[in-house]
Design a protein around this motif. Sequence first.
Motif, short mmCIF file in Angstrom:
data_model
loop_
_atom_site.label_atom_id
_atom_site.label_comp_id
_atom_site.label_asym_id
_atom_site.label_seq_id
_atom_site.Cartn_x
_atom_site.Cartn_y
_atom_site.Cartn_z
N ASP A 82 12.24 38.39 36.34
CA ASP A 82 11.53 37.50 38.08
C ASP A 82 11.46 38.13 39.19
O ASP A 82 10.52 37.99 40.15
N VAL A 83 12.85 39.18 39.16
CA VAL A 83 12.90 39.62 40.52
C VAL A 83 12.26 41.32 40.73
O VAL A 83 11.74 41.55 41.39
N LEU A 84 12.30 42.02 39.88
CA LEU A 84 11.52 43.18 38.96
C LEU A 84 10.48 42.81 39.68
O LEU A 84 9.51 43.68 40.16
N VAL A 85 9.50 41.49 39.43
CA VAL A 85 7.95 41.56 39.71
C VAL A 85 7.88 40.49 40.98
O VAL A 85 6.85 41.16 41.99
N VAL A 86 8.71 39.79 41.62
CA VAL A 86 8.73 39.28 42.69
C VAL A 86 8.62 41.49 44.03
O VAL A 86 8.47 41.68 45.21
N GLN A 87 9.14 42.09 43.41
CA GLN A 87 9.19 43.55 44.02
C GLN A 87 8.11 44.36 43.84
O GLN A 87 8.05 45.36 44.27
N GLY A 88 7.77 44.07 43.21
CA GLY A 88 5.92 45.20 42.79
C GLY A 88 5.46 44.98 41.44
O GLY A 88 5.11 45.85 41.46
N VAL A 89 6.66 45.55 40.92
CA VAL A 89 7.01 45.65 39.20
C VAL A 89 6.27 44.68 38.59
O VAL A 89 5.99 43.49 38.29
N SER A 90 5.52 45.26 38.26
CA SER A 90 4.23 44.34 36.70
C SER A 90 5.14 44.29 35.48
O SER A 90 4.99 45.71 34.43
N ALA A 91 5.58 43.62 34.91
CA ALA A 91 6.12 42.90 33.76
C ALA A 91 5.75 41.58 33.29
O ALA A 91 5.69 40.76 34.25
#
Length: 369
Positions: A82-91
């Motif tokens: 969830d944190v990575l998605v907020v930062q723009g990482v696609s997962a």
Amino acid sequence: WVLGTVWWLYSYITTWWSGVLIGKCVIHGTSRGAGCSYPEMMAEAFGAPGYAFTAAMQILTYYLVNVYLLVAVADWFLLSQDVLVVQGVSASWCLCDYLVVSGVIAAILAQIRTFKRVLPFAAVSLASTALRQGIMYYQIGSYSLMSECEPKFGGVTAHSAVISLSTTAFLFGGHGLFPEEIREMRRPESYFGALHASYVIIGAVYATNAYVGYAVWGQWTAADIQTNWPLNNATLVSAVLSIVWGLVEMAMSHVMMLSLVESHLGLGRPGGRRGGALRVLARTAVVVSEVFFAFMFSAAGLGNLEGVVAAFGFTALTYYAPFAAYWKLFLRPRQAALGVQLCYGAVCLSGVLLTLAGLYASLAGGGRD
């Protein structure tokens, strides 16, 4: 505030003293030629029924612990995502995907057979706990939560009170491993100093976490306080540290649980290459079954899962079995004062009542969720 403090003090004092009693019973048994495992300690007090009851409780309890930890680790993987998605990482992985990943890592670590070999990982686990504690304070300070939030307090129900006590029992659930850990110590008498030092650390960590967290979030405090935090890099680091902690805890519980199972199946004895292969397959199969049940129970909620595990097994291994064993091995033969024996009986009975009430409340809550 008041009821939570009462629950916490009851668990802290009771489990500290039960840890002392476990050490006394184990050392007493070894001086008489008895074994050093928890079932052997209880067999010294209550014979074959004591052994059978305790062995079953150890295996079932720590099996359920691993099921819970698999769900928790998968949740922490999701939090990291969830944190990575907020930062723009696609997962876009789901909980089931991360349960499989967690299971694969757990199966590898499950091949560790002694506490001595898992000790370096335990040091990493302790460090991760300290770092996560610091991250919580960072989150509170960075976002001025103490001044911007207006938490609500109270709203305690009978159900929430029992769940709270059960989950508190989960925090003090390591006693089921103590006799086996004493067995691997070069100087078993040093166990008592280690226990006292551990409880100083535990008291400091739990108190500074629980009271501060409740003061900031009140009724909004989640079963996993990390989900109260903003999705930033600090939360990502904390989630990764939690994953490490959960995997280490599974490795430690597998050491005791799988060794006990192997001793009864005859897989613990040297058996050449074939015996080693069978042991690896058996240990892996156990972890696979844990992953299966983690899939099944993942929707019950972490708080309810904690409550079930704690009420079912930790209360037995921590709250009442040590008091019963000490009464049988020490107080009764020495004809201790009636008041002392009644006090031990009352604590033992409180553990039994906690088992019944905690199981009912946790299962009812899991059914609703």
